[in-house]
Design an enzyme around this catalytic site. Structure first.
Site, short mmCIF file in Angstrom:
data_model
loop_
_atom_site.label_atom_id
_atom_site.label_comp_id
_atom_site.label_asym_id
_atom_site.label_seq_id
_atom_site.Cartn_x
_atom_site.Cartn_y
_atom_site.Cartn_z
N ARG A 151 0.86 -1.17 0.00
CA ARG A 151 0.00 0.00 0.00
C ARG A 151 0.90 1.22 0.00
O ARG A 151 1.96 1.24 0.62
CB ARG A 151 -0.93 0.02 1.23
CG ARG A 151 -2.11 -0.93 1.11
CD ARG A 151 -3.12 -0.42 0.09
NE ARG A 151 -4.30 -1.27 -0.02
CZ ARG A 151 -4.49 -2.16 -0.97
NH1 ARG A 151 -3.54 -2.35 -1.89
NH2 ARG A 151 -5.59 -2.87 -1.03
N GLU A 189 -2.37 8.16 -3.79
CA GLU A 189 -2.85 7.64 -5.06
C GLU A 189 -4.24 8.19 -5.41
O GLU A 189 -5.10 8.25 -4.53
CB GLU A 189 -2.91 6.11 -4.94
CG GLU A 189 -3.07 5.36 -6.21
CD GLU A 189 -2.88 3.86 -6.01
OE1 GLU A 189 -3.70 3.09 -6.54
OE2 GLU A 189 -1.92 3.46 -5.33
N HIS A 249 -0.59 0.92 -10.48
CA HIS A 249 -1.28 -0.05 -9.62
C HIS A 249 -1.75 -1.25 -10.45
O HIS A 249 -2.94 -1.58 -10.49
CB HIS A 249 -2.46 0.60 -8.90
CG HIS A 249 -2.81 -0.09 -7.60
ND1 HIS A 249 -3.16 0.59 -6.47
CD2 HIS A 249 -2.85 -1.40 -7.28
CE1 HIS A 249 -3.43 -0.28 -5.50
NE2 HIS A 249 -3.24 -1.50 -5.97
#
Length: 322
Positions: A242, A271, A289
């Site tokens: 993450r 993000e 991602h």
């Protein structure tokens, strides 16, 4: 409740054709067409209007959202993804809402992306492709774009769960890498591996450090300035966990100062915002991602989430409670 009653299901993002077809056949489903996270108002409405919701990354079901809907119609958040730190699971349970996730389905695809980033950053592949595309490449020569030879090097894995283990297996059996790891307890592995006593010790002893821990308050900024300073100057950092696990400002400072040789990132602290400083650095590989981005894996994740929905409605044990 019986699944045949076609309870109302909200899917918060477009899914693969296979998942959408199954959801339409088995539920009274609404599939939101936007690809952005739900707004707070949309989350509140979802709890009041649907029996089940399939949320995903960015759908921040916080305690405030549950507090605003004291008697939710929704009784299950079937999260699409293994990570669920965007959902306050404790607040959900207090409101009578179960939470599930999709572990297992993501393991191999995410490990593959970790190896992709390891190779790309070590061998300067992104930089090399940009050079070729620019038309400025003037041909091969013996000292052109020398990178880090990955085979036989030392890999440190922060978090040796399913994904961390899959990364380590690939690195050891595929590249002959020596494996060290950080975890709460000793792990049984199919390859030689040494457990480090702390993160600083691990960082100081490796050529490549891969982050594979869950997100959340406990791991926020786990990779900080001290950890980055402990890495050898030729080392690279890879994050497929993450974004908030890495202190992005500290990483930028370490890269700008030449404290570490490079980084490979698939996730970002804020993000989808990626700092201009990172985007400007040739020694950083940046992916959007892509960890689970294959049709097979995304369909498997969707089916797993739907399996959790069916189990809940039929009174069967939830396959993947959190």
């Amino acid at each position: 409740m019986a699944a045949s009653e076609r309870r109302r299901l909200l899917i918060t993002r477009p899914m693969t054709a296979a998942v959408e077809a199954r959801a339409s056949a088995e539920f009274d489903v609404e599939i939101r067409q936007e690809t952005t996270p739900l707004s707070p108002e949309e989350m509140r409405q979802s709890l009041g209007a649907f029996d089940l919701v399939m949320p995903t990354l960015g759908d921040a079901y916080s305690a405030d959202v549950f507090a605003a809907v004291p008697q939710p119609r929704c009784r299950l958040l079937a999260n699409f993804g293994v990570g669920f730190n965007h959902i306050d699971a404790e607040a959900a349970r207090a409101a009578g809402v179960e939470v599930t996730n999709t572990p297992g389905a993501v393991t191999d695809a995410t490990a593959d992306i970790a190896l992709t980033l390891m190779l790309m950053t070590a061998r300067r592949a992104g930089e090399g492709e940009r050079l070729v595309r620019s038309g400025q490449w003037q041909g091969w020569h013996p000292t052109q774009m020398l990178g880090l030879h990955l085979s036989g090097k030392r890999l440190g894995v922060v978090g040796l769960g399913r994904i961390g283990d899959a990364i380590a297996r690939r690195a050891h059996f595929g590249f002959g890498m020596e494996i060290s790891y950080l975890a709460r307890s000793d792990k049984e592995t199919a390859y030689p591996a040494t457990r480090a006593s702390n993160l600083i010790e691990l960082a100081a002893s490796v050529d490549m450090l891969v982050v594979a821990v869950p997100g959340g308050a406990e791991t926020r900024h786990l990779i900080n300035a001290d950890v980055l300073a402990a890495l050898p100057s030729h080392a690279h950092l890879v994050n497929i966990a993450r974004g908030e696990v890495v202190d992005e400002a500290a990483l930028i400072a370490a890269l700008q100062a030449g404290q570490i040789a490079g980084a490979g990132l698939d996730v970002y602290e804020f993000e989808p915002k990626v700092p201009a400083e990172l985007r400007a650095m040739e020694q950083v590989t940046l992916l959007p991602h892509l960890g689970t981005a294959t049709e097979e894996v995304r369909s498997a994740m969707g089916h797993m989430a739907l399996d959790n929905c069916v189990a809940f409605l039929t009174g069967a044990p939830l396959p993947n409670p959190v």
